[in-house]
Design a protein around this motif. Structure first.
Motif, PDB file in Angstrom:
ATOM      1  N   GLU A  54      33.187 -20.579 -22.322  1.00  0.00           N
ATOM      2  CA  GLU A  54      32.293 -20.022 -23.336  1.00  0.00           C
ATOM      3  C   GLU A  54      32.021 -21.017 -24.458  1.00  0.00           C
ATOM      4  O   GLU A  54      30.906 -21.082 -24.987  1.00  0.00           O
TER       5      GLU A  54
ATOM      6  N   SER B 268      24.436 -12.581 -27.190  1.00  0.00           N
ATOM      7  CA  SER B 268      23.365 -11.798 -26.576  1.00  0.00           C
ATOM      8  C   SER B 268      22.458 -11.218 -27.639  1.00  0.00           C
ATOM      9  O   SER B 268      22.897 -10.783 -28.686  1.00  0.00           O
TER      10      SER B 268
ATOM     11  N   VAL C 110      36.266 -13.704 -14.816  1.00  0.00           N
ATOM     12  CA  VAL C 110      36.185 -12.373 -15.420  1.00  0.00           C
ATOM     13  C   VAL C 110      36.545 -11.301 -14.392  1.00  0.00           C
ATOM     14  O   VAL C 110      37.279 -10.348 -14.684  1.00  0.00           O
TER      15      VAL C 110
ATOM     16  N   VAL D 290      38.382 -18.649 -19.468  1.00  0.00           N
ATOM     17  CA  VAL D 290      37.113 -18.006 -19.812  1.00  0.00           C
ATOM     18  C   VAL D 290      36.621 -18.503 -21.168  1.00  0.00           C
ATOM     19  O   VAL D 290      35.444 -18.863 -21.341  1.00  0.00           O
TER      20      VAL D 290
ATOM     21  N   TYR E 184      32.818 -18.722 -14.363  1.00  0.00           N
ATOM     22  CA  TYR E 184      32.982 -17.696 -15.399  1.00  0.00           C
ATOM     23  C   TYR E 184      33.041 -16.300 -14.765  1.00  0.00           C
ATOM     24  O   TYR E 184      33.951 -15.512 -15.048  1.00  0.00           O
ATOM     25  N   ALA E 185      32.075 -15.990 -13.915  1.00  0.00           N
ATOM     26  CA  ALA E 185      32.039 -14.673 -13.271  1.00  0.00           C
ATOM     27  C   ALA E 185      33.276 -14.449 -12.417  1.00  0.00           C
ATOM     28  O   ALA E 185      33.841 -13.350 -12.390  1.00  0.00           O
TER      29      ALA E 185
ATOM     30  N   HIS F  24      27.242 -18.739 -20.005  1.00  0.00           N
ATOM     31  CA  HIS F  24      27.962 -18.423 -18.771  1.00  0.00           C
ATOM     32  C   HIS F  24      27.908 -16.942 -18.430  1.00  0.00           C
ATOM     33  O   HIS F  24      27.831 -16.570 -17.251  1.00  0.00           O
ATOM     34  N   HIS F  25      27.941 -16.081 -19.441  1.00  0.00           N
ATOM     35  CA  HIS F  25      28.022 -14.654 -19.141  1.00  0.00           C
ATOM     36  C   HIS F  25      26.725 -14.109 -18.556  1.00  0.00           C
ATOM     37  O   HIS F  25      26.710 -13.011 -18.008  1.00  0.00           O
TER      38      HIS F  25
ATOM     39  N   LEU G 152      31.210  -8.634 -15.495  1.00  0.00           N
ATOM     40  CA  LEU G 152      30.888  -8.396 -16.899  1.00  0.00           C
ATOM     41  C   LEU G 152      32.173  -8.396 -17.713  1.00  0.00           C
ATOM     42  O   LEU G 152      33.140  -7.724 -17.368  1.00  0.00           O
ATOM     43  N   LYS G 153      32.160  -9.125 -18.801  1.00  0.00           N
ATOM     44  CA  LYS G 153      33.348  -9.201 -19.651  1.00  0.00           C
ATOM     45  C   LYS G 153      33.399  -7.975 -20.557  1.00  0.00           C
ATOM     46  O   LYS G 153      32.466  -7.709 -21.316  1.00  0.00           O
TER      47      LYS G 153
ATOM     48  N   TYR H 115      22.896  -7.422 -21.776  1.00  0.00           N
ATOM     49  CA  TYR H 115      22.616  -8.647 -21.020  1.00  0.00           C
ATOM     50  C   TYR H 115      21.208  -8.609 -20.417  1.00  0.00           C
ATOM     51  O   TYR H 115      20.514  -9.631 -20.380  1.00  0.00           O
TER      52      TYR H 115
ATOM     53  N   SER I 190      25.382 -18.483 -26.608  1.00  0.00           N
ATOM     54  CA  SER I 190      26.323 -17.579 -25.942  1.00  0.00           C
ATOM     55  C   SER I 190      26.231 -16.157 -26.437  1.00  0.00           C
ATOM     56  O   SER I 190      26.726 -15.244 -25.808  1.00  0.00           O
TER      57      SER I 190
END
Length: 881
Positions: free
Chosen positions: A47, A151, A7, A43, A3-4, A403-404, A436-437, A451, A149
């Motif tokens: 998610e 925040s 992004v 991505v 994921y990282a 994932h984020h 960071l998305k 986050y 997922s």
């Protein structure tokens, strides 16, 4: 970590906007946009994919991560080399180096084209996997309300609340406040994560303890201890970095002589530390105490064989359930349908508080019976397949993260053990790293802060110190969780620690070309001439971040050709003798922090404009006594800058004939500015339209324009202002005015007449006000208008002797601190009637202020107001110095 990687790749693609690059690398704009769309589809796949099926797609995740890393390497390397090619291809097209460069560019082009096809095939597989699982499990959907997922926006949770160890607290409190007059050593022993530090922190922070001792200090020793740092921490002021340990011991001993002190030496791994510092602690038979926490019984026994060990035990089943329920539901009841499975989970945590707290962080985000049952099952399976049952349980906290948040959690392992991590620095680093998305409604700094709060609420990150406005100032991570983040970070090719020890000779170090981020540890006196990458890959280098931990006068910087893709270079912890020219060849840098001797650099070079991607620039002087240096006026040609922190550095003004030059930009993106001697002209102010935080200090009269402070009103977005005059100017302004949107105001040396403080009252959004030394003028402060939003008020070393105020003047005040106001006669009785007031702290004031504070406390207690906490720290005795 796919994921990282995805992004970061998506952001890199958006930055490649030059038409020639887009055409050559991707085949055109349409193909470029199509690749970006495919990346974002991957991505979204990650998610939305349910975590319970995650093991089935681990190989696909790894393949995706590796492809994203490699594709990003090729793209960035091509862009960097093509820029170099344009500069070097002058008359001699047949130059050998240029021919080699052309060949390398061609290899990157071919690599990009091949990887674009590979990404397409990965997306096809991901789509098939998603469709297969969707057919048998309808839980794959993007709008699941119970999904982890999302925040959390809740405030950081309380980290130090004790559950199940009340008897331990009582016993330690009794020993600390006991009648024994001689120095007592109190060792607390227990396994990692059992709550030793939490227990010690509750004792240390207790109001009665604070008032009982003249001096309190907390020192974390950890495995990588430095005796000099421990000793310096015991002093009111730090000594020189080179000061000999024996000298420090004498200074500490003198500072503590005839004072009742309490020290906590937390997380001691070596009895060697105690052997080297014990002579610093005088025993004056006045009831001083030292608490030592350690997981090693032999260390505790070696400290003092006569002191009985306080051994912390595992929680029983009832205590485990109480702790789990409290961490998930607080004061609320747990629903009956979850109680049975909740107790099973608590029992399987085997009585270790850390595992219970971390698992509670998982359960908070999804309070359904099916999810809790899956967690219980995962815990059982983890214990069955892993000898280290506690580490296996804690691993679930990472595996079940959305994932984020995974990269953000792993990043905590970059910092040293027991390190107080500045939240602002952490956020800037996360942003620069690129994982960071972006959000349409928030900037990346806001996303990062969100986050961080989420990790705190999941009990994976600790808040070690809060800001005056209640936000996170410093954070940290439990050492057991840090070990987890380091292990998983290495497995995920995320980062690697490299440790170099003292050597009398300069040396050349080779390290493998594998990890994306390097953390360099150096012992005092180490000297490295250079670092080179072992030639495991001759085409591209994956290194994106280089962070130095500790060090002193060290000549160590990356070899530019091998580190040309660096985004982050954090050298703030090492001391460079001068500013290296090679820095300005690292054109991909987004975050640059350096400490160097300003005396060798009168002006920051104009070449800084080559760093076209730089968003954060931080500089520091290791000595602090040299003259400020000046940043070249070329800084006004860097509109991409977000954070500019020049400790003891100033910005050269724009010359009159350059004010309207198109080459000088309005710095629309600049949010943070920390400088000295800033010219507060209208021309300068108007070039900072979106500035949110400004810290400025004027070291001498000649740099301060008398009426310049009034130009600050044009900073319409400014929320935080820290303003200091080191010298009284010749003419003070007739009136002060401040931006209307200010939320935090700190003044020092501003000499505002107290009768004009209505200017500050009128700020509608002001939540924090700090009136420091010489910030106001006059002895009487009579408040006639309310501070409508003020929550935090500090007054320190101001010449105030009479304060007239009514409770309704502070309708929102929560915290009041009065320090070293030696002329103030008393605290107004009306302060106790402020309904919102939670903390009243008096430090080193006269007896009249102390007595009035005690009267307020007694009066509020008689009215059953237990919400107000009064802290009084008296003036130290004359014999202390």
């Amino acid at each position: 970590m796919a994921y990282a990687a995805l992004v970061s790749l998506a952001q890199t693609l958006k930055q490649v906007q030059v038409e020639d690059c887009v055409q050559v690398l991707f085949g055109g704009t349409k193909e470029h946009e199509s690749l970006h769309e495919n990346i974002m589809r991957l991505v979204k796949f990650l998610e939305e994919f349910p975590e319970e099926h995650a093991p089935a797609v681990r190989p696909l995740e790894e393949a995706t991560r590796d492809a994203a890393y490699e594709l990003e390497d090729h793209i960035e390397r091509y862009v960097t080399l093509s820029d170099k090619f344009l500069h070097e291809s002058t008359d001699n097209e047949k130059n050998t180096s240029l021919i080699t460069l052309k060949d390398t560019l061609h290899k990157h082009i071919e690599g990009v084209k091949s990887l674009i096809e590979h990404v397409g095939s990965i997306l096809e597989v991901a789509t098939e996997v998603k469709n297969a699982f969707t057919a048998e499990d309808s839980s794959i959907r993007s709008d699941t309300s119970s999904s982890a997922s999302g925040s959390s926006r809740h405030e950081p949770s309380e980290q130090e609340k004790l559950v199940g160890v009340r008897n331990d607290l009582i016993q330690i409190m009794d020993r600390v406040t006991g009648y024994e007059s001689n120095l007592q050593i109190i060792p607390i022993v227990g396994t990692g994560g059992i709550g030793k530090t939490t227990l010690a922190r509750n004792v240390y922070s207790d109001l009665l303890i604070e008032q009982h001792f003249d001096v309190r200090h907390w020192a974390t020793v950890s495995q990588e201890f430095r005796v000099r740092e421990v000793l310096q921490g015991l002093l009111c002021k730090e000594g020189e970095a080179t000061e000999h340990a024996e000298t420090l011991i004498e200074r500490v001993y003198k500072n503590l002589k005839n004072r009742r002190y309490l020290f906590v030496l937390d997380d001691m791994w070596h009895d060697e530390v105690w052997d080297r510092v014990r002579r610093a602690f005088p025993d004056d038979n006045n009831g001083s105490r030292i608490i030592i926490t350690t997981r090693l019984s032999d260390v505790a026994s070696a400290v003092d064989s006569l002191s009985p060990l306080h051994r912390m035990e595992f929680l029983n089943e009832d205590q485990s359930w109480d702790l789990l329920r409290e961490r998930v539901y607080g004061q609320e009841h747990c629903p009956r349908q979850l109680e049975e499975v909740g107790k099973l989970i608590a029992r399987n945590c085997k009585g270790l508080p850390l595992t219970i707290v971390v698992i509670a962080g998982l359960l908070k985000v999804n309070k359904t019976k099916d999810y809790w049952a899956s967690v219980a099952k995962n815990i059982n399976e983890a214990i069955a397949t892993n000898d280290d049952k506690f580490f296996a349980i804690l691993s679930l906290s990472y595996d079940n993260l959305p994932h984020h948040l995974k990269a953000c959690f792993l990043y905590m392992g970059i910092f040293p053990e027991d390190y107080m991590i500045p939240a602002n620095k952490l956020i800037k680093l996360w942003v620069a790293e690129g994982f960071l998305k972006p959000s349409r409604s928030e900037n990346l700094e806001e996303v990062a802060e969100e986050y961080l709060v989420d990790l705190v609420n999941r009990n994976l990150v600790l808040v070690t110190k809060k800001r005056s406005n209640g936000g996170i100032k410093f954070c940290g991570i439990h050492d057991v969780l840090r070990e987890l983040s380091i292990k998983r970070g290495q497995d995920e090719i995320f980062f690697q620690h490299y440790k170099f020890h003292y050597t009398s000779k300069s040396n050349l170090v080779q390290v493998p070309n594998i990890q994306r981020r390097w953390i360099i540890h150096t012992s005092v006196g180490s000297y490295l001439d250079n670092i080179q990458i072992s030639p495991t890959s001759t085409l591209v280098s994956p290194i994106r971040s280089l962070l130095y931990i500790y060090g002193h006068d060290i000549g160590i910087l990356p070899s530019t050709p091998q580190f040309c893709l660096l985004r982050v270079l954090d050298g703030l912890k090492i001391r460079l003798k001068c500013l290296p020219d090679e820095i300005f060849d690292l054109v991909n840098l987004m975050y640059l922090a350096l400490t160097f001797d300003y005396s060798y650099t009168s002006c920051f070079p104009a070449r800084v404009t080559r760093l076209k991607n730089l968003e954060t620039l931080i500089t520091n002087d290791p000595y602090g006594y040299t003259s400020p240096y000046s940043m070249s006026s070329e800084i006004w040609k860097m509109p991409q800058l977000k954070h500019l922190v020049l400790r003891r550095g100033s910005i050269s003004p724009i010359l009159a004939n350059e004010e309207f030059s198109p080459s000088f930009s309005i710095l629309h993106n600049l949010q943070t500015l920390h400088v000295v001697d800033l010219p507060l002209t209208v021309e300068v102010i108007l070039r900072l339209p979106n500035l949110k935080k400004l810290k400025v200090k004027y070291g001498s009269r000649k740099h301060y324009q008398t009426n310049g402070i009034n130009n600050l009103v044009y900073l319409h977005q400014l929320q935080v202002l820290n303003f200091e005059l080191a010298e009284l100017p010749y003419d003070l302004p007739n009136i002060y005015s401040f931006p209307r949107n200010l939320r935090k105001l700190t003044l020092r040396g501003s000499w505002i007449p107290l009768e004009k403080m209505f200017i500050v009252n009128s700020l509608p959004n002001l939540e924090v006000l700090k009136l420091m030394e010489n910030s106001v003028e006059g002895g009487k402060w009579e408040i006639t208008d309310e501070f409508p939003s003020l929550k935090h008020l500090e007054m320190e070393s101001i010449n105030l002797n009479e304060w007239i105020v009514e409770s309704d003047h502070f309708p929102c005040l929560e915290r009041l601190f009065i320090r070293e106001c030696c002329y103030l006669k008393e605290v107004p009785e009306s302060i106790g009637d402020i309904a919102t007031l939670q903390i009243l702290t008096i430090k080193r004031c006269n007896s009249g202020v102390e007595e009035s504070a005690r009267r307020i406390q007694e009066q509020q207690q008689s009215m059953q107001n237990d919400d107000l906490k009064v802290h009084i720290v008296p003036v130290p005795s004359e014999t202390a110095y």
